[in-house]
Design a protein around this motif. Structure first.
Motif, PDB file in Angstrom:
ATOM      1  N   ASP A 491       0.816  -1.215   0.000  1.00  0.00           N
ATOM      2  CA  ASP A 491       0.000   0.000   0.000  1.00  0.00           C
ATOM      3  C   ASP A 491       0.854   1.271   0.000  1.00  0.00           C
ATOM      4  O   ASP A 491       0.519   2.266   0.635  1.00  0.00           O
ATOM      5  CB  ASP A 491      -0.942   0.005   1.213  1.00  0.00           C
ATOM      6  CG  ASP A 491      -2.127   0.944   1.015  1.00  0.00           C
ATOM      7  OD1 ASP A 491      -2.461   1.229  -0.149  1.00  0.00           O
ATOM      8  OD2 ASP A 491      -2.701   1.412   2.014  1.00  0.00           O
ATOM      9  N   TRP A 492       1.964   1.233  -0.713  1.00  0.00           N
ATOM     10  CA  TRP A 492       2.842   2.398  -0.786  1.00  0.00           C
ATOM     11  C   TRP A 492       2.197   3.555  -1.539  1.00  0.00           C
ATOM     12  O   TRP A 492       2.499   4.725  -1.257  1.00  0.00           O
ATOM     13  CB  TRP A 492       4.154   2.016  -1.466  1.00  0.00           C
ATOM     14  CG  TRP A 492       3.991   1.154  -2.680  1.00  0.00           C
ATOM     15  CD1 TRP A 492       4.008  -0.209  -2.735  1.00  0.00           C
ATOM     16  CD2 TRP A 492       3.745   1.597  -4.028  1.00  0.00           C
ATOM     17  NE1 TRP A 492       3.810  -0.647  -4.024  1.00  0.00           N
ATOM     18  CE2 TRP A 492       3.644   0.445  -4.842  1.00  0.00           C
ATOM     19  CE3 TRP A 492       3.616   2.847  -4.628  1.00  0.00           C
ATOM     20  CZ2 TRP A 492       3.413   0.518  -6.217  1.00  0.00           C
ATOM     21  CZ3 TRP A 492       3.387   2.928  -5.990  1.00  0.00           C
ATOM     22  CH2 TRP A 492       3.289   1.766  -6.776  1.00  0.00           C
ATOM     23  N   LEU A 493       1.301   3.265  -2.464  1.00  0.00           N
ATOM     24  CA  LEU A 493       0.682   4.341  -3.240  1.00  0.00           C
ATOM     25  C   LEU A 493      -0.092   5.290  -2.336  1.00  0.00           C
ATOM     26  O   LEU A 493       0.014   6.513  -2.451  1.00  0.00           O
ATOM     27  CB  LEU A 493      -0.235   3.749  -4.310  1.00  0.00           C
ATOM     28  CG  LEU A 493      -0.978   4.767  -5.192  1.00  0.00           C
ATOM     29  CD1 LEU A 493       0.019   5.608  -5.981  1.00  0.00           C
ATOM     30  CD2 LEU A 493      -1.960   4.067  -6.128  1.00  0.00           C
ATOM     31  N   THR A 494      -0.877   4.753  -1.413  1.00  0.00           N
ATOM     32  CA  THR A 494      -1.656   5.587  -0.496  1.00  0.00           C
ATOM     33  C   THR A 494      -0.739   6.468   0.341  1.00  0.00           C
ATOM     34  O   THR A 494      -0.999   7.672   0.521  1.00  0.00           O
ATOM     35  CB  THR A 494      -2.514   4.702   0.424  1.00  0.00           C
ATOM     36  OG1 THR A 494      -3.414   3.931  -0.380  1.00  0.00           O
ATOM     37  CG2 THR A 494      -3.305   5.544   1.403  1.00  0.00           C
ATOM     38  N   THR A 495       0.331   5.890   0.857  1.00  0.00           N
ATOM     39  CA  THR A 495       1.262   6.641   1.699  1.00  0.00           C
ATOM     40  C   THR A 495       1.891   7.794   0.939  1.00  0.00           C
ATOM     41  O   THR A 495       1.940   8.932   1.422  1.00  0.00           O
ATOM     42  CB  THR A 495       2.364   5.703   2.227  1.00  0.00           C
ATOM     43  OG1 THR A 495       1.769   4.611   2.925  1.00  0.00           O
ATOM     44  CG2 THR A 495       3.307   6.447   3.154  1.00  0.00           C
ATOM     45  N   TYR A 496       2.362   7.516  -0.265  1.00  0.00           N
ATOM     46  CA  TYR A 496       3.022   8.552  -1.057  1.00  0.00           C
ATOM     47  C   TYR A 496       2.058   9.658  -1.474  1.00  0.00           C
ATOM     48  O   TYR A 496       2.369  10.854  -1.354  1.00  0.00           O
ATOM     49  CB  TYR A 496       3.628   7.936  -2.317  1.00  0.00           C
ATOM     50  CG  TYR A 496       4.841   7.075  -2.094  1.00  0.00           C
ATOM     51  CD1 TYR A 496       5.691   7.266  -1.012  1.00  0.00           C
ATOM     52  CD2 TYR A 496       5.160   6.056  -3.003  1.00  0.00           C
ATOM     53  CE1 TYR A 496       6.810   6.477  -0.830  1.00  0.00           C
ATOM     54  CE2 TYR A 496       6.289   5.265  -2.832  1.00  0.00           C
ATOM     55  CZ  TYR A 496       7.102   5.476  -1.750  1.00  0.00           C
ATOM     56  OH  TYR A 496       8.215   4.694  -1.581  1.00  0.00           O
ATOM     57  N   VAL A 497       0.878   9.278  -1.974  1.00  0.00           N
ATOM     58  CA  VAL A 497      -0.070  10.277  -2.491  1.00  0.00           C
ATOM     59  C   VAL A 497      -0.532  11.202  -1.371  1.00  0.00           C
ATOM     60  O   VAL A 497      -0.592  12.433  -1.541  1.00  0.00           O
ATOM     61  CB  VAL A 497      -1.258   9.594  -3.179  1.00  0.00           C
ATOM     62  CG1 VAL A 497      -2.359  10.607  -3.496  1.00  0.00           C
ATOM     63  CG2 VAL A 497      -0.808   8.897  -4.462  1.00  0.00           C
TER      64      VAL A 497
END
Length: 642
Positions: A491-497
């Protein structure tokens, strides 16, 4: 005979008493020495160990320092007898004496706090050598160090920039046996870790007046300069480290470090420092710069507080109710792009078969490292975003750009996606939707192959060209990765965005990146919004072919818009399919000489973009209590009424 025997007995008795007394005193001294040595060993272990174990030693050290200070005050009160000047001198123990330091092995490069004028993310208070004396318009507070006399001929070094003492820090428990110690300015009081000795360097013979700088490993050039011996040359000995501090190397910015061990070859110039006492004019200018730096920070803090208050008031008028802790950022207005629709995420990967032992594209490290870990890192049942891989390589690559390689890569891409999804337990519907698309929709994971004729040995420029292509084709975010990268966290996308959307400078302005277990110092991989590519018309400046591009993107946005996420972890299979060295290209060492100027250009470019859109400008980077850029921009700021 009897009187003689009695006298002899008395003499023997006295000798026995004396020997017994000396024996007892020697045992007592040995015990005291052992107790002191035991305490020293425990103290050193505490200094070298965790912060929790350090606390007890620090409290005892603080108490000891306070007792010494109070004793000096008491003695001064008795001796002063109304003489205020004598009282002040007795309490302080010495007159202020600030020096600049220059490594004899790196002539023309002054020692300073911090790697450079911009790197405010890591290595913040470490001591470095690299500031060009000729280029500096003035001596900044980060280049001035007070020599504070301590007891037993020891001294402490205190930086003018943050008022902290230099201390040596041992390498971690997992470091190699010969790993270097670092020097950092972080201690409010001098203790064993902050104690140094200034040892004189023996005067060399006349033929040794010529000091030869070490061979520059980057350019291969050996430079020679003449430097006559001066009484100010000193060697710095650390009492805790039990070794000498040294400074050498051919890089633009080199850490000042040390190694345990009493022995030192005094003829080796890397152990020698040139201490030059600062005159009154230099000190006055440095203090003026320090005040200006702090004033700029205060102005920025007031502007931020006013902006925060206006946003809170506007939120209250809209009926929004929320409470913020001190220092907590305001929540972003409106829905997140994560919730409002499908995001298009471009994953750009430079690739080459050079330096590998592969026979076909099926053996590429991409499948078993990056791609396999990527498929596992996303919850495909919930995911509604699309991920587009851009794989770029040199035109004519022996493996990736020959024959039917592109068709083989596309087939392998679909096959590995389906194989990984089935292995993870996803059903046929999800597998089809992700890998092939259903009902006329595009697949959730797609691929573009592209080759370049001008990127040989320049993966950073391949990334830039793919990033421009991706933004032109509608990508919202770009993630720069390597084929040997393993995505550990999910779930890196959520963290980055979310990190970028809540950027303090402007929504989606900045860079996010993971914690790389093989290099925790910088962002080895970068995740940016398309805004980054629109601002710079590139992902990395054209100056950087391979190395130093990561350093640039880790610095250019400053601490307010650089999001190094320790909750997102990656690692590297650095030897995957490689025949020799870790790098599959010739490292462009010369680019480090352009790093500082490129960061400075980027700083100006970002601020111009912010001003054009009525956003607050970026603050001057602060490195360990001072903004080194103030030394260069002070006169211009004064003309504008700072």
């Amino acid at each position: 005979m009897a009187p003689s025997e009695a006298a002899l007995n008395r003499v023997l008795y006295v000798l026995l008493v004396v020997v017994g007394y000396l024996f007892v005193k020697e045992i007592q001294r040995a015990y005291e020495r052992r107790q002191q040595a035991l305490w020293d060993d425990r103290y050193i272990d505490a200094v070298r160990s965790s912060p929790e174990e350090w606390k007890l030693g620090w409290r005892l050290e603080d108490l000891e320092s306070r007792l010494h200070s109070q004793r000096r005050v008491a003695d001064a009160l008795v001796e002063a007898d109304g003489d205020v000047q004598h009282l002040v001198s007795a309490v302080s123990g010495h007159e202020e004496e600030y020096h600049t330091l220059e490594c004899v092995s790196r002539l023309g490069k002054r020692v300073h706090v911090g790697p450079d004028e911009f790197r405010d993310m890591a290595d913040r208070c470490h001591l470095f050598s690299g500031l060009d004396v000729k280029d500096a318009p003035a001596v900044g507070p980060h280049e001035l160090f007070e020599v504070v006399p301590l007891d037993d001929d020891a001294v402490g070094l205190r930086a003018l920039s943050n008022g902290k003492f230099a201390r040596v820090r041992a390498p971690g428990d997992e470091a190699a046996w010969d790993a270097p110690w670092t020097v950092e300015f972080a201690s409010p009081l001098p203790g064993l870790a902050e104690r140094f000795q200034l040892r004189n360097v023996p005067k060399p013979s006349a033929q040794d007046d010529v000091v030869k700088a070490q061979d520059d490993p980057w350019s291969g050039v050996t430079t020679t300069e003449t430097k006559a011996w001066a009484p100010s040359f000193r060697m710095l000995y650390s009492e805790l480290m039990r070794g000498f501090i040294q400074c050498n190397g051919g890089g633009v910015s080199e850490p000042v470090r040390g190694f345990s061990g009493e022995a030192a070859d005094e003829s080796r110039v890397e152990f020698q420092f040139n201490l030059t006492r600062a005159d009154a004019a230099t000190m006055a200018k440095a203090r003026e710069l320090l005040r200006a730096s702090k004033h700029a920070e205060e102005l920025r803090a007031k502007a931020d507080a006013n902006r925060r208050a206006r946003l809170l008031a506007a939120s209250a008028e809209r009926g929004e109710k929320f409470s913020l802790k001190p220092g907590e950022r305001l929540p972003r207005r409106g829905p997140s792009a994560l919730d409002s629709g499908s995001l298009k995420v471009a994953i750009v990967v430079p690739m080459t078969s050079r330096g590998t032992d592969m026979d076909g594209v099926e053996q590429s490290p991409l499948w078993f490292n990056l791609f396999a870990s990527f498929v596992e890192s996303v919850d495909w049942r919930k995911n509604r975003h699309t991920f587009h891989f851009y794989l770029g390589f040199d035109k004519g690559d022996d493996l990736y750009d020959t024959g039917d390689a592109w068709s083989e890569m596309r087939r392998a891409f679909r096959a590995h996606a389906k194989k990984a999804l089935r292995w993870l337990g996803y059903g046929n519907f999800t597998v089809a939707r992700v890998a092939d698309g259903i009902d006329g929709s595009k697949p959730a994971v797609d691929l573009t192959l592209v080759h370049f004729s001008d990127t040989a040995g320049a993966p950073s420029q391949a990334v830039s060209q793919m990033a421009r292509m991706a933004v032109g084709e509608g990508a919202d975010y770009i993630y720069q990765l390597n084929d040997d990268t393993i995505l550990v966290s999910k779930d890196w996308l959520t963290t980055y965005v979310k990190a970028l959307e809540n950027s303090e400078l402007a929504p989606n302005l900045g860079v996010a990146g993971p914690l790389d277990t093989t290099n925790e110092r910088i962002l080895t991989h970068a995740f940016v919004h398309k805004t980054h590519v629109e601002i710079f018309d590139a992902f990395f400046p054209a100056t950087f072919k391979n190395w130093w591009s990561d350093d640039w993107i880790s610095q250019v946005y400053g601490r307010r818009a650089t999001f190094a996420r320790k909750d997102v972890v990656v690692t590297h299979n650095v030897q995957s399919q490689k025949t020799g060295a870790w790098n599959r290209y010739d490292v462009d060492h010369s680019a480090q000489h352009a790093l500082h100027s490129e960061v400075q250009k980027g700083f100006v470019t970002i601020n111009a973009w912010l001003r054009a859109r009525d956003y607050p400008s970026m603050p001057l980077p602060s490195v360990c209590g001072y903004s080194p850029m103030m030394t260069r921009v002070y006169e211009r700021l004064m003309k504008r009424g700072l």
